[in-house]
Motif scaffolding. Sequence first.
Motif, PDB file in Angstrom:
ATOM      1  N   VAL A 113       0.837  -1.190   0.000  1.00  0.00           N
ATOM      2  CA  VAL A 113       0.000   0.000   0.000  1.00  0.00           C
ATOM      3  C   VAL A 113       0.877   1.246   0.000  1.00  0.00           C
ATOM      4  CG1 VAL A 113      -1.745   1.297   1.297  1.00  0.00           C
ATOM      5  CG2 VAL A 113      -1.844  -1.205   1.216  1.00  0.00           C
ATOM      6  N   MET A 114       0.528   2.211  -0.827  1.00  0.00           N
ATOM      7  CA  MET A 114       1.260   3.486  -0.877  1.00  0.00           C
ATOM      8  C   MET A 114       0.599   4.446   0.113  1.00  0.00           C
ATOM      9  SD  MET A 114       2.296   3.897  -4.859  1.00  0.00           S
ATOM     10  CE  MET A 114       3.182   5.399  -4.455  1.00  0.00           C
ATOM     11  N   ASN A 115       1.068   4.416   1.324  1.00  0.00           N
ATOM     12  CA  ASN A 115       0.471   5.103   2.459  1.00  0.00           C
ATOM     13  C   ASN A 115       0.221   6.593   2.228  1.00  0.00           C
ATOM     14  OD1 ASN A 115      -0.510   5.061   5.103  1.00  0.00           O
ATOM     15  ND2 ASN A 115       1.436   5.805   5.884  1.00  0.00           N
ATOM     16  N   GLU A 116       1.115   7.265   1.547  1.00  0.00           N
ATOM     17  CA  GLU A 116       0.993   8.713   1.398  1.00  0.00           C
ATOM     18  C   GLU A 116      -0.208   9.152   0.562  1.00  0.00           C
ATOM     19  OE1 GLU A 116       4.157   7.400  -1.640  1.00  0.00           O
ATOM     20  OE2 GLU A 116       3.541   6.853   0.370  1.00  0.00           O
ATOM     21  N   HIS A 117      -0.881   8.227  -0.102  1.00  0.00           N
ATOM     22  CA  HIS A 117      -2.042   8.567  -0.931  1.00  0.00           C
ATOM     23  C   HIS A 117      -3.343   8.006  -0.368  1.00  0.00           C
ATOM     24  CE1 HIS A 117       0.596  10.158  -3.999  1.00  0.00           C
ATOM     25  NE2 HIS A 117       1.334   9.081  -3.857  1.00  0.00           N
ATOM     26  N   VAL A 118      -3.303   7.457   0.846  1.00  0.00           N
ATOM     27  CA  VAL A 118      -4.467   6.806   1.448  1.00  0.00           C
ATOM     28  C   VAL A 118      -4.991   7.649   2.601  1.00  0.00           C
ATOM     29  CG1 VAL A 118      -5.261   4.735   2.670  1.00  0.00           C
ATOM     30  CG2 VAL A 118      -3.589   4.519   0.832  1.00  0.00           C
ATOM     31  N   MET A 119      -6.321   7.735   2.683  1.00  0.00           N
ATOM     32  CA  MET A 119      -6.963   8.412   3.816  1.00  0.00           C
ATOM     33  C   MET A 119      -7.889   7.409   4.476  1.00  0.00           C
ATOM     34  SD  MET A 119      -5.839  11.489   4.001  1.00  0.00           S
ATOM     35  CE  MET A 119      -6.984  12.458   4.935  1.00  0.00           C
ATOM     36  N   PRO A 120      -7.745   7.017   5.707  1.00  0.00           N
ATOM     37  CA  PRO A 120      -6.586   7.267   6.562  1.00  0.00           C
ATOM     38  C   PRO A 120      -5.432   6.348   6.174  1.00  0.00           C
ATOM     39  CG  PRO A 120      -8.148   5.879   7.707  1.00  0.00           C
ATOM     40  CD  PRO A 120      -8.767   6.233   6.375  1.00  0.00           C
ATOM     41  N   PRO A 121      -4.195   6.728   6.538  1.00  0.00           N
ATOM     42  CA  PRO A 121      -3.045   5.907   6.190  1.00  0.00           C
ATOM     43  C   PRO A 121      -3.147   4.495   6.773  1.00  0.00           C
ATOM     44  CG  PRO A 121      -2.352   8.047   6.984  1.00  0.00           C
ATOM     45  CD  PRO A 121      -3.835   7.947   7.243  1.00  0.00           C
ATOM     46  N   VAL A 122      -2.724   3.509   5.973  1.00  0.00           N
ATOM     47  CA  VAL A 122      -2.772   2.126   6.444  1.00  0.00           C
ATOM     48  C   VAL A 122      -1.395   1.472   6.409  1.00  0.00           C
ATOM     49  CG1 VAL A 122      -5.175   1.743   5.856  1.00  0.00           C
ATOM     50  CG2 VAL A 122      -3.425   1.254   4.165  1.00  0.00           C
ATOM     51  N   GLY A 123      -0.440   2.053   5.754  1.00  0.00           N
ATOM     52  CA  GLY A 123       0.923   1.502   5.721  1.00  0.00           C
ATOM     53  C   GLY A 123       1.091   0.339   4.773  1.00  0.00           C
ATOM     54  N   CYS A 124       2.280  -0.192   4.733  1.00  0.00           N
ATOM     55  CA  CYS A 124       2.603  -1.299   3.868  1.00  0.00           C
ATOM     56  C   CYS A 124       2.671  -2.561   4.706  1.00  0.00           C
ATOM     57  CB  CYS A 124       3.950  -1.069   3.161  1.00  0.00           C
ATOM     58  SG  CYS A 124       4.390  -2.394   2.055  1.00  0.00           S
TER      59      CYS A 124
END
Length: 126
Positions: A113-124
């Motif tokens: 997962v590309m965290n910086e483009h996800v709301m809320p962040p979920v990480g890799c």
Amino acid sequence: MPKLTVKDLETIRDRVSKEMSLRLAIPKVKIWVHMGETGIESGAREIMDAILSELDRSGRKDIQVFTSDRIEESSGEPNLTIETEGNPPVVYHKITPETARLIFQNHAVKGCVMNEHVMPPVGCEK
């Protein structure tokens, strides 16, 4: 025209069977490009073009792309949702065609997962 042997027919049957199973199989990765009116106005068609281009380039048969309407919890369009087998959907916000290509390569192909483009962040996870 040369005659087909039993071996030739078996080879053809096996190849066609494999191709059909790929077409009929449940995809391991599902990608939705949200193409509601405001999504299209903010670039969803370009996102779709980028995703389809990456899919074609990848040669992957276990990834399917769909269109969807606008999502209610949207915090910025255009939006893209990816669901990988066994994991909850991840919604990406405010993406460009370039980030859509990176998201395809990293999340759809590699499972990261590309965290910086996800709301809320979920990480890799990997």
